[in-house]
Design a protein around this motif. Structure first.
Motif, short mmCIF file in Angstrom:
data_model
loop_
_atom_site.label_atom_id
_atom_site.label_comp_id
_atom_site.label_asym_id
_atom_site.label_seq_id
_atom_site.Cartn_x
_atom_site.Cartn_y
_atom_site.Cartn_z
N THR A 31 0.85 -1.19 0.00
CA THR A 31 0.00 0.00 0.00
C THR A 31 0.89 1.24 0.00
O THR A 31 2.12 1.13 0.04
N ARG A 39 -8.14 7.63 -0.88
CA ARG A 39 -9.32 6.75 -0.88
C ARG A 39 -10.07 6.75 0.45
O ARG A 39 -11.24 6.33 0.50
N GLY A 155 -6.93 -4.39 2.16
CA GLY A 155 -8.25 -3.80 1.93
C GLY A 155 -8.96 -3.37 3.20
O GLY A 155 -9.88 -2.55 3.16
N GLY A 222 -16.07 -3.69 0.74
CA GLY A 222 -16.03 -2.24 0.90
C GLY A 222 -16.89 -1.46 -0.07
O GLY A 222 -17.59 -0.52 0.31
N ASN A 223 -16.87 -1.88 -1.34
CA ASN A 223 -17.64 -1.15 -2.35
C ASN A 223 -19.12 -1.15 -2.06
O ASN A 223 -19.79 -0.12 -2.16
N VAL A 225 -20.62 -1.87 0.84
CA VAL A 225 -20.91 -1.19 2.11
C VAL A 225 -20.93 0.33 1.88
O VAL A 225 -21.80 1.04 2.39
N ALA A 229 -23.95 2.76 2.81
CA ALA A 229 -23.62 3.73 3.87
C ALA A 229 -24.09 5.13 3.50
O ALA A 229 -24.71 5.83 4.31
N ALA A 259 -15.83 6.76 8.83
CA ALA A 259 -15.39 5.52 8.19
C ALA A 259 -14.56 5.81 6.95
O ALA A 259 -13.61 5.09 6.65
N ASN A 287 -11.17 4.53 11.30
CA ASN A 287 -12.51 4.09 11.68
C ASN A 287 -12.42 3.39 13.04
O ASN A 287 -11.82 2.32 13.15
N PHE A 317 -23.17 4.31 11.04
CA PHE A 317 -23.48 3.25 10.09
C PHE A 317 -22.49 2.10 10.27
O PHE A 317 -21.31 2.35 10.47
O1 UT7 Z 1 -17.58 1.51 9.49
C1 UT7 Z 1 -18.38 0.52 8.92
C2 UT7 Z 1 -18.71 0.79 7.55
N1 UT7 Z 1 -17.54 0.73 6.70
C3 UT7 Z 1 -17.49 1.54 5.69
O2 UT7 Z 1 -18.35 2.38 5.54
C4 UT7 Z 1 -16.38 1.36 4.67
C5 UT7 Z 1 -16.93 1.50 3.29
N2 UT7 Z 1 -15.98 1.25 2.21
C6 UT7 Z 1 -14.91 2.02 1.99
O3 UT7 Z 1 -14.61 2.93 2.72
C7 UT7 Z 1 -14.10 1.76 0.72
O4 UT7 Z 1 -14.81 0.84 -0.09
C8 UT7 Z 1 -12.68 1.22 1.01
C9 UT7 Z 1 -11.81 2.31 1.60
C10 UT7 Z 1 -12.74 0.03 1.93
C11 UT7 Z 1 -12.03 0.78 -0.31
O5 UT7 Z 1 -12.01 1.87 -1.22
P1 UT7 Z 1 -12.49 1.67 -2.72
O6 UT7 Z 1 -12.29 2.95 -3.41
O7 UT7 Z 1 -13.88 1.12 -2.65
O8 UT7 Z 1 -11.44 0.63 -3.27
P2 UT7 Z 1 -11.71 -0.81 -3.90
O9 UT7 Z 1 -12.02 -1.79 -2.83
O10 UT7 Z 1 -12.65 -0.68 -5.05
O11 UT7 Z 1 -10.28 -1.12 -4.47
C12 UT7 Z 1 -9.74 -0.38 -5.56
C13 UT7 Z 1 -8.33 -0.88 -5.81
C14 UT7 Z 1 -8.24 -2.39 -5.90
O12 UT7 Z 1 -7.26 -2.71 -6.86
P3 UT7 Z 1 -7.65 -3.17 -8.34
O13 UT7 Z 1 -8.49 -4.40 -8.16
O14 UT7 Z 1 -8.43 -2.02 -8.91
O15 UT7 Z 1 -6.35 -3.41 -8.99
C15 UT7 Z 1 -7.76 -2.80 -4.54
O16 UT7 Z 1 -7.05 -4.02 -4.56
O17 UT7 Z 1 -7.50 -0.50 -4.68
C16 UT7 Z 1 -6.83 -1.65 -4.19
N3 UT7 Z 1 -6.59 -1.50 -2.76
C17 UT7 Z 1 -5.51 -0.92 -2.28
N4 UT7 Z 1 -4.43 -0.38 -2.86
C18 UT7 Z 1 -3.50 0.15 -2.06
C19 UT7 Z 1 -7.42 -1.87 -1.76
N5 UT7 Z 1 -6.85 -1.55 -0.58
C20 UT7 Z 1 -5.67 -0.95 -0.87
C21 UT7 Z 1 -4.64 -0.39 -0.11
N6 UT7 Z 1 -3.58 0.15 -0.73
N7 UT7 Z 1 -4.70 -0.36 1.26
#
Ligand code: UT7
Length: 330
Positions: A31, A39, A155, A222-223, A225, A229, A259, A287, A317
């Motif tokens: 990361t 993000r 993630g 994550g997506n 949720v 949210a 979050a 979070n 949430f």
């Molecule tokens: O409190 C309870 C409720 N929780 C929430 O409300 C959390 C809700 N979700 C989120 O906040 C977001 O979905 C996250 C922060 C968890 C993730 O952000 P995202 O913009 O939805 O990223 P994603 O899961 O769509 O991942 C995009 C890319 C992926 O790579 P590829 O498949 O596009 O190549 C992930 O593998 O980012 C990658 N990725 C990372 N890259 C660098 C995921 N985590 C990381 C990381 N560092 N830590």
């Protein structure tokens, strides 16, 4: 006509000293600071050192709230701890806090509604006070999320931190509503497996002899949720304002669950609130689930962003999926 109001008379919070920065995560998983900040908005999170549990954080936050209210442990009728990370499966974290605090006259229970647990606890407490059952309740949101985080999963591991926040809620007779004016609680169990820990409960218990990796840590889609949210926080914010008979312009400060900065921004825009009315501290703590809203409330009041008499809208949430909102006149 005289009514019993449930009024916040004290606020406190506590975060452990140990800090994990984004640079620390760069050494643990693939990361980088740029991804995490853009993000999520997170730069640092506080985590406990070995040997500390949720009750230790809860105790300190609770004591600070009681000190702020000018009351002692003998004054409490009930302790409610909102948490998904109790010290043990049995008994509840609230029982451990009661013992550490020496509040032996108080009943104690946990409320489990994931990141919405504090709002669920506050709503339960305010109902009990307004019904005349109790006069003083300590409501705490406390989490040691580091104990259920998979530090090999990029993630999720960069998102979570440990903390506790607390309020003292007291009965106050009056002719007009004050304190907790209204609350909305909502749940949709159809989304249960979007944010969960598959192993360790009654369906699939932890097996110490298992050879494969067991799914004993938080897993999140994550997506999905994220999408729920935003919709849920907007809708419960609107509902709670309507229920309290206030407009968004009456709200002095909006305190959302911390979050993801992108969730907070999306909710703020849909509600039509200016940036200066929204409290954000996610960059320092990540979070912290149940602790997120009361920790933010404490920091906001200490920073002078909300003062006595102001209307504050709190919304949370989390897993369940659960969500809810409360409007409080401080
Ligand atoms: O409190 C309870 C409720 N929780 C929430 O409300 C959390 C809700 N979700 C989120 O906040 C977001 O979905 C996250 C922060 C968890 C993730 O952000 P995202 O913009 O939805 O990223 P994603 O899961 O769509 O991942 C995009 C890319 C992926 O790579 P590829 O498949 O596009 O190549 C992930 O593998 O980012 C990658 N990725 C990372 N890259 C660098 C995921 N985590 C990381 C990381 N560092 N830590």
């Amino acid at each position: 006509m005289t009514m019993i109001n449930a009024v916040i008379t004290g606020i406190g919070s506590y975060t452990p000293d140990r800090i994990l920065t984004n640079a620390d995560f760069e050494k643990m998983v693939e990361t980088n600071d740029e991804w995490i900040v853009s993000r999520t908005g997170i730069k640092e999170r506080h985590v406990v050192s070995n040997g500390s549990g949720t009750s230790d954080l809860a105790l300190k936050a609770g004591q600070r709230a009681m000190e702020n209210a000018g009351i002692g442990p003998d004054d409490l009728d009930l302790i409610i701890v909102g948490t998904v990370t109790p010290d043990y499966q049995v008994p509840s974290a609230a029982c451990i806090v009661q013992e550490k605090m020496g509040a032996f006259g108080a009943a104690a229970m946990d409320v489990s509604a994931a990141c919405a647990s504090f709002i669920y606890g506050l709503t339960s407490a305010s109902g009990m006070i307004r019904s005349g059952q109790y006069r003083r309740i300590l409501v705490i949101g406390a989490e040691t999320l580091s104990s259920i985080t998979d530090y090999t999963d990029r993630g999720t591991c960069v998102l979570f931190g440990d903390a506790a926040g607390s309020v003292v809620l007291e009965a106050k007779e009056g002719n007009a509503p004050e304190g907790v004016l209204s609350s909305v609680l909502e749940t949709d169990g159809r989304y249960a497996k979007l944010l969960w820990i598959p192993v360790g409960g009654s369906v699939e218990s932890y097996d110490p002899d298992s050879e494969g990796k067991q799914r004993i840590y938080l897993e999140m889609n994550g997506n999905e949720v994220f999408k729920v949210a935003v919709r849920a926080m907007v809708s419960s914010s609107r509902k709670v304002c309507e229920k309290a008979g206030v407009s968004k312009d009456d709200i002095a400060l909006f305190i959302p669950h911390q979050a993801n900065i992108r969730i907070i921004d999306a909710v703020r825009k849909r509600l039509g609130l200016p940036e200066e009315k929204v409290f954000v501290n996610i960059e320092k703590y990540g979070n912290t689930s149940s602790a997120s809203v009361p920790l933010a409330l404490d920091e906001a009041v200490k920073a002078g962003k909300a003062k006595k008499g102001d209307l504050v809208l709190m919304v949370a949430f989390g897993g369940g999926l659960t969500w809810g909102a409360s409007i409080v006149r401080l």
